[in-house]
Design a protein around this motif. Structure first.
Motif, PDB file in Angstrom:
ATOM      1  N   HIS A 209       0.870  -1.175   0.000  1.00 10.93           N
ATOM      2  CA  HIS A 209       0.000   0.000   0.000  1.00 10.93           C
ATOM      3  C   HIS A 209       0.907   1.226   0.000  1.00 10.93           C
ATOM      4  N   LEU A 210       0.538   2.223  -0.785  1.00 11.33           N
ATOM      5  CA  LEU A 210       1.401   3.413  -0.853  1.00 11.33           C
ATOM      6  C   LEU A 210       0.574   4.680  -1.072  1.00 11.33           C
ATOM      7  N   ALA A 211       0.927   5.706  -0.298  1.00  5.90           N
ATOM      8  CA  ALA A 211       0.382   7.057  -0.509  1.00  5.90           C
ATOM      9  C   ALA A 211      -1.146   7.062  -0.552  1.00  5.90           C
ATOM     10  N   GLU A 212      -1.735   6.456   0.505  1.00  5.07           N
ATOM     11  CA  GLU A 212      -3.193   6.331   0.527  1.00  5.07           C
ATOM     12  C   GLU A 212      -3.872   7.571   1.098  1.00  5.07           C
ATOM     13  N   SER A 213      -3.231   8.212   2.082  1.00  4.03           N
ATOM     14  CA  SER A 213      -3.933   9.310   2.778  1.00  4.03           C
ATOM     15  C   SER A 213      -2.992  10.466   3.107  1.00  4.03           C
ATOM     16  N   ASP A 214      -3.581  11.625   3.410  1.00  8.69           N
ATOM     17  CA  ASP A 214      -2.783  12.776   3.853  1.00  8.69           C
ATOM     18  C   ASP A 214      -2.101  12.476   5.184  1.00  8.69           C
ATOM     19  N   ALA A 215      -2.805  11.740   6.047  1.00  7.18           N
ATOM     20  CA  ALA A 215      -2.220  11.409   7.350  1.00  7.18           C
ATOM     21  C   ALA A 215      -0.938  10.595   7.163  1.00  7.18           C
ATOM     22  N   LEU A 238      10.842  -0.422  -4.524  1.00 11.41           N
ATOM     23  CA  LEU A 238      10.174  -0.078  -5.786  1.00 11.41           C
ATOM     24  C   LEU A 238      10.963  -0.601  -6.984  1.00 11.41           C
ATOM     25  N   SER A 239      10.330  -1.488  -7.747  1.00 10.60           N
ATOM     26  CA  SER A 239      10.987  -2.005  -8.948  1.00 10.60           C
ATOM     27  C   SER A 239       9.916  -2.293 -10.004  1.00 10.60           C
ATOM     28  N   ASP A 240      10.340  -2.827 -11.136  1.00  9.83           N
ATOM     29  CA  ASP A 240       9.377  -3.062 -12.219  1.00  9.83           C
ATOM     30  C   ASP A 240       8.509  -4.299 -11.985  1.00  9.83           C
ATOM     31  N   THR A 241       8.700  -4.968 -10.844  1.00 13.52           N
ATOM     32  CA  THR A 241       7.762  -6.045 -10.497  1.00 13.52           C
ATOM     33  C   THR A 241       6.901  -5.662  -9.285  1.00 13.52           C
ATOM     34  N   THR A 242       7.073  -4.436  -8.798  1.00 12.45           N
ATOM     35  CA  THR A 242       6.311  -3.996  -7.627  1.00 12.45           C
ATOM     36  C   THR A 242       4.905  -3.533  -8.017  1.00 12.45           C
ATOM     37  N   VAL A 243       3.912  -3.941  -7.218  1.00 13.14           N
ATOM     38  CA  VAL A 243       2.553  -3.427  -7.384  1.00 13.14           C
ATOM     39  C   VAL A 243       2.243  -2.541  -6.176  1.00 13.14           C
ATOM     40  N   ALA A 244       1.941  -1.275  -6.449  1.00  9.19           N
ATOM     41  CA  ALA A 244       1.648  -0.325  -5.374  1.00  9.19           C
ATOM     42  C   ALA A 244       0.173   0.050  -5.430  1.00  9.19           C
ATOM     43  N   ALA A 245      -0.555  -0.302  -4.366  1.00 13.90           N
ATOM     44  CA  ALA A 245      -1.990   0.010  -4.321  1.00 13.90           C
ATOM     45  C   ALA A 245      -2.203   1.450  -3.875  1.00 13.90           C
ATOM     46  N   HIS A 246      -3.338   1.979  -4.255  1.00 14.99           N
ATOM     47  CA  HIS A 246      -3.801   3.340  -3.918  1.00 14.99           C
ATOM     48  C   HIS A 246      -3.036   4.423  -4.670  1.00 14.99           C
ATOM     49  N   CYS A 247      -1.855   4.824  -4.186  1.00 17.85           N
ATOM     50  CA  CYS A 247      -1.069   5.881  -4.854  1.00 17.85           C
ATOM     51  C   CYS A 247      -1.943   7.099  -5.161  1.00 17.85           C
ATOM     52  N   VAL A 248      -2.639   7.579  -4.116  1.00 17.32           N
ATOM     53  CA  VAL A 248      -3.514   8.744  -4.283  1.00 17.32           C
ATOM     54  C   VAL A 248      -2.729  10.039  -4.092  1.00 17.32           C
ATOM     55  N   LYS A 249      -1.924  10.063  -3.034  1.00 19.99           N
ATOM     56  CA  LYS A 249      -1.239  11.305  -2.650  1.00 19.99           C
ATOM     57  C   LYS A 249       0.175  11.322  -3.227  1.00 19.99           C
ATOM     58  N   LEU A 250       0.281  11.582  -4.512  1.00 17.23           N
ATOM     59  CA  LEU A 250       1.589  11.586  -5.174  1.00 17.23           C
ATOM     60  C   LEU A 250       1.967  12.998  -5.583  1.00 17.23           C
ATOM     61  N   SER A 251       3.212  13.378  -5.297  1.00 18.90           N
ATOM     62  CA  SER A 251       3.751  14.620  -5.833  1.00 18.90           C
ATOM     63  C   SER A 251       4.254  14.349  -7.252  1.00 18.90           C
ATOM     64  N   GLY A 278      -9.540  10.827  -1.400  1.00 20.31           N
ATOM     65  CA  GLY A 278      -9.330  11.611  -2.609  1.00 20.31           C
ATOM     66  C   GLY A 278      -9.313  10.770  -3.870  1.00 20.31           C
ATOM     67  N   VAL A 279      -8.785  11.347  -4.929  1.00 20.66           N
ATOM     68  CA  VAL A 279      -8.831  10.746  -6.260  1.00 20.66           C
ATOM     69  C   VAL A 279      -7.403  10.651  -6.810  1.00 20.66           C
ATOM     70  N   ALA A 280      -7.054   9.467  -7.294  1.00 22.14           N
ATOM     71  CA  ALA A 280      -5.684   9.233  -7.774  1.00 22.14           C
ATOM     72  C   ALA A 280      -5.400  10.006  -9.059  1.00 22.14           C
ATOM     73  N   ARG A 281      -4.114  10.256  -9.303  1.00 24.40           N
ATOM     74  CA  ARG A 281      -3.710  11.046 -10.470  1.00 24.40           C
ATOM     75  C   ARG A 281      -3.485  10.126 -11.675  1.00 24.40           C
ATOM     76  N   ILE A 282      -4.554   9.450 -12.071  1.00 26.62           N
ATOM     77  CA  ILE A 282      -4.435   8.448 -13.133  1.00 26.62           C
ATOM     78  C   ILE A 282      -4.008   9.050 -14.482  1.00 26.62           C
ATOM     79  N   PRO A 283      -4.603  10.158 -14.939  1.00 27.29           N
ATOM     80  CA  PRO A 283      -4.142  10.700 -16.222  1.00 27.29           C
ATOM     81  C   PRO A 283      -2.645  11.052 -16.194  1.00 27.29           C
ATOM     82  N   GLU A 284      -2.193  11.578 -15.065  1.00 29.43           N
ATOM     83  CA  GLU A 284      -0.779  11.942 -14.956  1.00 29.43           C
ATOM     84  C   GLU A 284       0.110  10.690 -14.982  1.00 29.43           C
ATOM     85  N   LEU A 285      -0.327   9.638 -14.283  1.00 29.37           N
ATOM     86  CA  LEU A 285       0.449   8.392 -14.271  1.00 29.37           C
ATOM     87  C   LEU A 285       0.494   7.780 -15.665  1.00 29.37           C
ATOM     88  N   LEU A 286      -0.670   7.719 -16.322  1.00 36.21           N
ATOM     89  CA  LEU A 286      -0.710   7.157 -17.681  1.00 36.21           C
ATOM     90  C   LEU A 286       0.151   8.006 -18.619  1.00 36.21           C
TER      91      LEU A 286
END
Ligand SMILES: [Zn+2]
Length: 429
Positions: A209-215, A238-251, A278-286
């Motif tokens: 789990h990563l970057a799920e909340s402001d807290a 973090l590598s190319d086989t890592t799966v990170a859930a949530h990733c909402v609060k990303l700079s 909140g809402v993940a930055r999916i367009p930015e990630l894609l």
């Protein structure tokens, strides 16, 4: 068993097939799509007239056993939800309870078109037994925590249990494993490094789990002086086989790191809304080329494991937030729920193509809410609700057949789950 699915159009990697695409399945893999090879003699022919064949959906982040907690911790703030309600309930569970909870999760996933999933759980062996009993495909990961350094012995024990589980269940068809450092705030830096080293040495990928909340961001900044993403990068997780859930609060810098490391993001739009994260930055990630997969999270924070509801939210959320109807397209949503998920989980599935594992879902197009058939892609994302799923094939085996489970005793699972809920007090009658 060799199966021929005929008379159904199919969602192929290049898009929808023009007309019916006969799909030949030989053993656990897809033999051909389009025309039937001359020497192919199917043992079973599925007449899929009026249906659409899509890749079996991939739920890239869930906690299947948590169906036990469905609808019993709602409308609560994150800390009240987790520490006040969910964790005390988890303390009451046994491995056997989690077996039944996982099977209920499998039933829900199959009945809504999901063929495979990435699971994180608290008892080794329960999910493995449930998944192997029902024949689904799953990547399994025992959640690892050392209570942020306060319980190093517990951290060690959980890691040992996880490794033992991999040895015991590693060769069972349909099962694979990941190491699951639970979150930046539940794993000490030292524990993170230990798991990262183990992952590098053994080649077992990482699920976290990563970057799920402001807290979470505030806690990690105060304790480690960096963002959660920077912390996990620093400890080697973090590598190319890592799966990170949530990733909402990303700079922006965090997105750079995820892109550079080749991390797959498993986005959980409904869970993030439910817990007001909140809402993940999916367009930015894609936009940065990050592989995006889609997951439901557990039923305690969703409250379903239905990928069709998830698809709709993924497609709609950023449209509304950004006042931009082009923010995330239906095709991008479907890709996250199929090929993107398979890539994240390291599975040779997620596409209807020769050579791929035969994970296929048949959707009943003769439903009022999918009529007329103007655009089947849009239908799947914006009109379907999961009830249109007729049949699900996993590894060439029919596990859900016109609404009936072929490998799961439905009534037994419901009975056992009810018994668990009465015992832990979430049902009072
Ligand atoms: Zn989760």
């Amino acid at each position: 068993m060799d199966i021929l699915i005929k008379n159904a159009p199919a969602l192929l990697p290049e898009g929808l097939s023009g007309g019916p695409a006969d799909i030949c399945i030989s053993g656990e893999r897809i033999l051909s799509v389009g025309s039937v090879p001359k020497d192919f003699i199917p043992e079973q022919v599925i007449d899929a007239s009026g249906m659409l064949a899509v890749p079996g959906l991939v739920n890239a982040h869930t906690h299947a056993y948590m169906t036990l907690f469905r609808n019993c911790a709602d409308d609560l703030a994150f800390n009240d939800w987790l520490f006040g309600r969910i964790l005390p309930l988890e303390d009451l569970l046994t491995a056997e309870d989690c077996y039944w909870g996982t099977l209920l999760g499998c039933m829900e996933m199959l009945s809504t078109g999901t063929a495979s999933f990435l699971d994180m759980y608290i008892f080794c062996g329960s999910a493995a037994r449930a998944v192997s009993d029902c024949g689904m495909r799953a990547v399994l990961s025992r959640g690892l925590t050392d209570s942020a350094g306060e319980d190093p012995a517990g951290g060690k024990r959980r890691l040992t249990d996880a490794l033992d589980e991999m040895r015991e269940w590693g060769n069972v068809p349909g099962l694979s494993f990941m190491l699951a450092p639970h979150a930046p705030y539940t794993c000490s830096e030292r524990y993170q490094r230990e798991i990262a080293e183990l992952s590098h040495d053994t080649g077992v990928p990482v699920n976290l789990h990563l970057a799920e909340s402001d807290a979470e961001t505030a806690t990690i900044l105060e304790k480690h002086g960096c963002t959660p993403t920077e912390l996990f990068d620093r400890t080697g997780l973090l590598s190319d086989t890592t799966v990170a859930a949530h990733c909402v609060k990303l700079s922006d810098g965090d997105i750079d790191i995820l892109a550079r490391r080749g991390v797959s993001v498993a986005t959980n739009p409904v869970s993030n809304l439910k817990l007001a994260n909140g809402v993940a930055r999916i367009p930015e990630l894609l936009g940065r080329g990050v592989n995006v997969a889609l997951g439901t999270d557990g039923a305690a924070s969703n409250n379903t494991l239905n990928m069709f509801r998830e698809l709709a939210f993924l497609g709609l959320l950023r449209k509304g937030l950004d006042a931009d109807p082009t923010a995330v397209t239906a095709a991008q949503c479907l890709s996250a729920a199929t090929a993107g998920g398979a890539a994240a989980l390291g599975l040779d599935s997620g596409a209807i193509a020769p050579g791929k594992l035969a994970d296929i879902t048949l959707i009943d197009l003769d439903r009022i809410n999918l009529f007329p058939r103007n655009n089947l892609l849009s239908s799947l994302v914006y009109s379907a609700n999961g009830s249109e799923v007729s049949t699900v094939i996993v590894s060439g085996k029919i596990l859900y057949d016109h609404g009936e489970f072929t490998t799961i005793d439905r009534e037994r699972v419901l009975y056992e789950v009810n018994a668990v809920c009465r015992r832990i007090g979430t049902i009072n009658e």
